[in-house]
Design a protein around this motif. Structure first.
Motif, PDB file in Angstrom:
ATOM      1  N   LEU A 172       0.832  -1.202   0.000  1.00  0.00           N
ATOM      2  CA  LEU A 172       0.000   0.000   0.000  1.00  0.00           C
ATOM      3  C   LEU A 172       0.871   1.259   0.000  1.00  0.00           C
ATOM      4  O   LEU A 172       0.609   2.203  -0.751  1.00  0.00           O
ATOM      5  N   GLN A 185      -6.493  -2.014  -2.272  1.00  0.00           N
ATOM      6  CA  GLN A 185      -5.367  -2.386  -1.425  1.00  0.00           C
ATOM      7  C   GLN A 185      -5.631  -1.998   0.031  1.00  0.00           C
ATOM      8  O   GLN A 185      -5.268  -2.731   0.948  1.00  0.00           O
ATOM      9  N   LYS A 186      -6.269  -0.867   0.244  1.00  0.00           N
ATOM     10  CA  LYS A 186      -6.627  -0.470   1.616  1.00  0.00           C
ATOM     11  C   LYS A 186      -7.582  -1.497   2.220  1.00  0.00           C
ATOM     12  O   LYS A 186      -7.481  -1.829   3.407  1.00  0.00           O
ATOM     13  N   MET A 211       2.226   1.822  -3.404  1.00  0.00           N
ATOM     14  CA  MET A 211       1.200   2.345  -4.315  1.00  0.00           C
ATOM     15  C   MET A 211       0.943   3.823  -4.057  1.00  0.00           C
ATOM     16  O   MET A 211       0.768   4.601  -4.995  1.00  0.00           O
ATOM     17  N   GLU A 212       0.905   4.196  -2.768  1.00  0.00           N
ATOM     18  CA  GLU A 212       0.654   5.599  -2.420  1.00  0.00           C
ATOM     19  C   GLU A 212       1.808   6.498  -2.843  1.00  0.00           C
ATOM     20  O   GLU A 212       1.607   7.685  -3.097  1.00  0.00           O
ATOM     21  N   PRO A 230      -1.295   7.438  -8.428  1.00  0.00           N
ATOM     22  CA  PRO A 230      -1.801   6.079  -8.165  1.00  0.00           C
ATOM     23  C   PRO A 230      -3.230   5.907  -8.687  1.00  0.00           C
ATOM     24  O   PRO A 230      -4.026   6.842  -8.690  1.00  0.00           O
ATOM     25  N   LEU A 247      -5.904   1.566  -5.296  1.00  0.00           N
ATOM     26  CA  LEU A 247      -5.536   2.060  -3.968  1.00  0.00           C
ATOM     27  C   LEU A 247      -6.616   1.693  -2.944  1.00  0.00           C
ATOM     28  O   LEU A 247      -6.310   1.213  -1.854  1.00  0.00           O
ATOM     29  N   GLN A 262      -6.731   5.160  -8.253  1.00  0.00           N
ATOM     30  CA  GLN A 262      -7.566   5.273  -7.046  1.00  0.00           C
ATOM     31  C   GLN A 262      -8.337   3.985  -6.744  1.00  0.00           C
ATOM     32  O   GLN A 262      -8.513   3.630  -5.584  1.00  0.00           O
TER      33      GLN A 262
END
Length: 116
Positions: A39, A56-57, A42-43, A48, A53, A50
């Motif tokens: 994560l 992944q969160k 990616m951030e 990135p 993202l 969205q």
């Protein structure tokens, strides 16, 4: 009437379950670290995606939920073995397994105490 063979078999099953659950806890903790690193990577990207993202969160939050569950199963399995060892008088025949169980209980306690 419970025989020494039955007791040894039950004890072996309980010890094996504790081993497996201990591995589950270790794996769950590692997975959280891996997913959090993914994560963060990616951030750190310039732009990135969205959707990825958010996904992944979600993966990270699901991974974090696994740790307390695995810890509670570890605690129950450790308590189960402790009670079994206190109550069962036919365990003299499995002294080697008792030593392994005591070592696993110590490791389980160490893992539980470091649960964050």
């Amino acid at each position: 009437m419970t025989t020494a063979v039955d007791v040894a078999k039950q004890f072996r099953i309980k010890v094996s379950a504790l081993k497996r659950i201990k591995k589950d806890v270790i794996f769950a903790r590692k997975e959280v670290g891996v997913e959090e690193a993914r994560l963060a990577k990616m951030e750190a990207e310039a732009e990135p995606d969205q959707f990825r993202l958010r996904q992944q969160k979600q993966v990270v939050s699901e991974s974090k939920v696994m740790v307390p569950d695995a810890l509670s199963r570890l605690k129950r399995a450790a308590e189960d073995i402790e009670m079994f060892m206190e109550q069962e008088t036919l365990l003299e025949d499995v002294a080697e397994m008792q030593e392994e169980a005591k070592q696993l209980l110590a490791e389980a306690e160490e893992i539980k105490s470091g649960e964050n």
